[in-house]
Write an enzyme that holds these catalytic residues in place. Structure first.
Site, PDB file in Angstrom:
ATOM      1  CD  GLU A 129      -6.365  -9.642  33.507  1.00 20.61           C
ATOM      2  OE1 GLU A 129      -7.145  -8.682  33.497  1.00 20.61           O
ATOM      3  OE2 GLU A 129      -6.105 -10.306  32.503  1.00 20.61           O
ATOM      4  CE  LYS A 181      -3.749  -2.449   0.172  1.00 23.68           C
ATOM      5  NZ  LYS A 181      -4.689  -2.711   1.240  1.00 23.68           N
ATOM      6  CG  HIS A 240      -7.534 -10.408  29.257  1.00 23.59           C
ATOM      7  ND1 HIS A 240      -7.304  -9.507  30.271  1.00 23.59           N
ATOM      8  CD2 HIS A 240      -7.953  -9.677  28.205  1.00 23.59           C
ATOM      9  CE1 HIS A 240      -7.591  -8.289  29.844  1.00 23.59           C
ATOM     10  NE2 HIS A 240      -7.991  -8.370  28.598  1.00 23.59           N
ATOM     11  CB  THR A 248      -2.912  -7.768  17.243  1.00 25.38           C
ATOM     12  OG1 THR A 248      -2.547  -6.779  16.284  1.00 25.38           O
ATOM     13  CG2 THR A 248      -3.606  -8.945  16.566  1.00 25.38           C
ATOM     14  CD  GLU A 249      -8.692 -10.417  22.700  1.00 23.11           C
ATOM     15  OE1 GLU A 249      -9.333  -9.380  22.474  1.00 23.11           O
ATOM     16  OE2 GLU A 249      -9.004 -11.247  23.570  1.00 23.11           O
TER      17      GLU A 249
END
Lengths: 289, 381
Positions: free
Chosen positions: A209, A43, A247, A97-98
């Site tokens: 967490e 691109k 997660h 990004t996940e």
């Protein structure tokens, strides 16, 4: 002062021609971030969100002096994008990004140890130094310039805590999302170390967490190396063992490692008060200031 | 994604790892056909995605045809920790003198795969790890280079495996590592590896879990997925594409972002309620996803009240509000009270759109959770 990013940071957006990349490039620019280029293979020569697109990160660095990248590349290609950022010797790469395969991240992690580039994420909301720069998807309007540092494994939980702080008139030096994956670049300890060295940061919020042992390591670091007061929050007290709570990294193992209790105890032992609610975290910070 | 033992053993066998002769069976007749071919003793092993099958009565050793029929009858259709057994693996019994543990997994702290070997096989390895960590030898693998064969030998010798079978065990471990890499496994475990009286080495069990994030490039493994959900709600969540975990309480929870949803569960507990579920609708959710999420919690018969908590970054409060209205307008009577709290991007617009005839609105997370807990308590009183 701030950590990792400021208004001199020159950003290239990897994946700027995709839906997310384009939208958030625009949002970052609106916030005042110095977005100088995009990088998308095939691109090159286009213009997106008012900045030139190059085929490689290397060209973007050559032409526009970029020193940081934000990665909005689909999971199948994201590890490659991170390698490109690392191999181009950027100061900072932020991987939003996940869903990047864990074994890909293990390879990235190995390479990371051989470079001077800092990686944030993956699976993170990014980083913001209020009023100066935002690299990622955080909603800029809830942040305010101030003296509290924040580091978190979760995006929306960060917003919740920041909102409590800002609405009390407590601003932030920098808020860092380190990501919810099992293998990540910058750890709690790395971010805490930077906040400790930052003259303007007077207190730090750390939102952890369940899963892994990063919070326990952070607790040891705070106990041994930090003068700046830290208040903590740990999500997942009610999470059943063996279940992945959203997660990829948020899982209490069958053998009982990675529990909220273990993390809260470690933080308390290091003298860090842990809030039962997000509001209580803000109360602790208010007490510190 | 978890593979069944029989699937993992097919993969092992194809890769050259010795496994006992076996047949898969779905009925008593099929079990009897299988034992007629295999002979006795024969193990009848439930094929379900739970650990500790033996202790729970899901594995029995048949010494003759009558026992095989009896065990097939018992195990097929049984409820094993919430999963119904509809297939068993009938396997030739192994005359073993020793049992080992071997495994490959990701050490997330180190960011590297790790090989593990122990001579204390055949028992719960997590208990061994907790009580006697030195009984497990470990060797980290550089993920960029892959495994050097000496590393497999080193860790096997270090674990104290008998010298005459050590190289055979190392060869199995080395093959397991190749499988771990080639199949994007998150974990491969053989517990036990059996040493027979003839000093042969056999993989008597097989655990193989695949990284779900890598299934896009593992099409053959993706096809092997036989998700046996604990209940219909988990199946539904899979179809809707939600991260969903069911708990035992009565306050249904919907939110965005793993950390904030976990926090909402914790707050329900903190304020004296009991969370019924974890449901993350993810970032940027539009009206249809919102409606699907409400459908999920409404169809959970344990749920007495619902809290819907959104802090919008990419998710827009007005979109969510529209979705909530649309979903609830379908009902003549709202099945369960819903408390909504919207914050972040376009939250004010969202709050204005919300039809307060259908939902209760709270400004803070703490207030919303407390109100939902109270609503649930009113139902149960």
């Amino acid at each position: 002062m701030s950590i990792f990013v400021d208004d001199d940071t020159r950003v290239v957006v990897q994946g700027i021609t995709g839906g997310e990349g384009k939208f958030h490039a625009g949002q970052m620019i609106d916030y005042g971030t110095n977005v100088v280029a995009g990088a998308v293979p095939g691109k090159g020569g286009q213009e997106v969100a008012g900045v030139p697109v190059y085929d490689t990160v290397d060209e973007a660095v050559e032409a526009e002096n970029a020193d940081a990248s934000v990665i909005f590349v689909p999971p199948a290609f994201a590890a490659d994008a991170v390698f490109e950022a690392l191999d181009t010797d950027l100061d900072l790469a932020v991987a939003i990004t996940e869903g990047i395969p864990t074994q890909d991240m293990a390879k990235v992690n190995k390479r990371l140890g051989e470079t001077d580039t800092r990686l944030l994420g993956p699976n993170c909301p990014g980083i913001i130094t209020p009023g100066e720069a935002k690299l990622g998807i955080l909603p800029g309007n809830i942040f305010a310039d101030g003296n509290v540092g924040l580091v978190s494994r979760s995006g929306t939980l960060t917003y919740q805590v920041v909102d409590s702080l800002t609405s009390r008139g407590i601003g932030q030096t920098t808020a860092v999302g380190i990501g919810g994956d099992p293998i990540i670049g910058t750890s709690f300890v790395d971010a805490l170390e930077a906040f400790e060295a930052d003259a303007e940061t007077e207190a730090v919020v750390m939102c952890g967490e369940i899963g892994g042992e990063d919070e326990e390591q952070a607790a040891r670091f705070i106990g041994e190396h930090m003068d700046t007061p830290v208040a903590g929050f740990i999500a997942g007290r009610t999470a059943p063992p063996g279940k992945r709570m959203g997660h990829a990294g948020a899982i209490v193992s069958g053998s009982g490692t990675g529990t909220a209790e273990s993390k809260i105890n470690a933080l308390n032992d290091a003298g860090v008060p842990v809030g039962d609610t997000p509001e209580e975290v803000a109360d602790h910070i208010e007490d510190f200031l | 994604m978890k593979l069944h033992e029989y699937q993992a053993k097919e993969i092992f066998a194809d890769a050259g790892i010795p496994v006992p002769e076996s047949r898969l069976a779905g009925s008593v007749d099929e079990v009897l056909d299988a034992v007629d071919e295999i002979g006795y003793p024969a193990a009848v092993k439930a094929q379900v995605h739970v650990g500790g099958r033996g202790k729970a009565g899901g594995i029995k050793i048949a010494g003759d045809r009558d026992e095989a029929a009896q065990y097939a009858e018992e195990i097929l259709g049984m409820d094993l920790k919430g999963y119904t057994v509809d297939k068993v693996l009938v396997e030739a019994g192994v005359d073993f003198v020793d049992e080992l543990y071997v495994g490959v997994t990701m050490d997330r702290g180190e960011g590297k795969p790790v090989l593990m070997v122990s001579t204390e096989g055949g028992v719960d390895i997590e208990e061994v790890a907790a009580e006697n960590p030195d009984a497990i030898a470990r060797e980290h693998v550089d993920p960029a280079f892959g495994l050097h064969p000496y590393q497999a030998r080193k860790v096997v010798y270090e674990a104290g495996v008998d010298a005459d079978v050590a190289l055979d065990v190392a060869s199995i471990l080395s093959t397991l590592y190749d499988l771990y890499e080639d199949s994007d496994a998150s974990e491969i475990e053989v517990n036990p590896v059996m040493i027979t009286s003839d000093r042969d080495v056999v993989a008597a069990d097989a655990v193989m879990n695949i990284d779900e994030d890598a299934l896009f490039r593992q099409p053959e493994l993706a096809e092997m997925a036989e998700e046996s959900y604990e209940d219909d709600l988990e199946r539904k969540a899979g179809e809707y594409g939600f991260d969903y975990v069911r708990l035992s309480g009565n306050v249904g929870i919907i939110g965005n972002g793993a950390g904030l949803v976990m926090t909402t569960l914790d707050l329900v507990d903190y304020y004296g309620g009991a969370p019924a579920n974890f449901l993350d609708i993810g970032g940027g959710a539009k009206a249809e996803r919102v409606a699907n999420a409400l459908d999920m919690v409404f169809s959970d018969e344990n749920v007495d009240a619902v809290v819907f908590n959104i802090f919008g970054g990419i998710t827009r409060g007005d979109e969510v509000a529209k979705g909530i209205n649309e979903a609830l307008e379908q009902f003549d009577e709202i099945p369960k009270k819903v408390v909504v709290r919207l914050a972040g991007t376009n939250a004010e617009e969202g709050m204005e759109i919300l039809n307060t005839d259908l939902v209760q609105v709270e400004k803070t997370l703490e207030d919303a959770v407390q109100r939902a807990v109270k609503n649930a308590q009113e139902v149960t009183q």
